[in-house]
Design a protein around this motif. Structure first.
Motif, PDB file in Angstrom:
ATOM      1  N   ILE A  46     -23.643 -19.650  72.976  1.00  0.00           N
ATOM      2  CA  ILE A  46     -22.885 -20.167  71.826  1.00  0.00           C
ATOM      3  C   ILE A  46     -23.816 -20.392  70.648  1.00  0.00           C
ATOM      4  N   TYR A  47     -25.005 -20.948  70.927  1.00  0.00           N
ATOM      5  CA  TYR A  47     -25.973 -21.192  69.849  1.00  0.00           C
ATOM      6  C   TYR A  47     -26.409 -19.886  69.193  1.00  0.00           C
ATOM      7  N   ILE A  48     -26.659 -18.863  70.010  1.00  0.00           N
ATOM      8  CA  ILE A  48     -27.088 -17.577  69.471  1.00  0.00           C
ATOM      9  C   ILE A  48     -25.963 -16.931  68.658  1.00  0.00           C
ATOM     10  N   LEU A  49     -24.729 -17.033  69.141  1.00  0.00           N
ATOM     11  CA  LEU A  49     -23.621 -16.350  68.475  1.00  0.00           C
ATOM     12  C   LEU A  49     -23.226 -17.034  67.176  1.00  0.00           C
ATOM     13  N   PHE A  50     -23.264 -18.367  67.118  1.00  0.00           N
ATOM     14  CA  PHE A  50     -22.689 -19.075  65.977  1.00  0.00           C
ATOM     15  C   PHE A  50     -23.704 -19.684  65.026  1.00  0.00           C
ATOM     16  N   PHE A  51     -25.021 -19.635  65.386  1.00  0.00           N
ATOM     17  CA  PHE A  51     -26.000 -20.236  64.481  1.00  0.00           C
ATOM     18  C   PHE A  51     -27.119 -19.260  64.124  1.00  0.00           C
TER      19      PHE A  51
END
Length: 37
Positions: A32-37
């Motif tokens: 999630i961190y890689i995809l959205f930030f």
């Protein structure tokens, strides 16, 4: 002896499940961190 062995196997199995759940949560947070930030 056999009872002790079964106890250790059950403990390892339960802790292994806990480790798998925790690591999968960490992996999901990473994705999630890689995809959205």
């Amino acid at each position: 002896m056999l009872r002790l062995f079964h106890y250790l196997v059950n403990n390892i199995r339960e802790h292994f499940m806990l480790y798998v759940i925790l690591w999968s949560l960490l992996a999901i947070m990473d994705v999630i961190y890689i995809l959205f930030f």
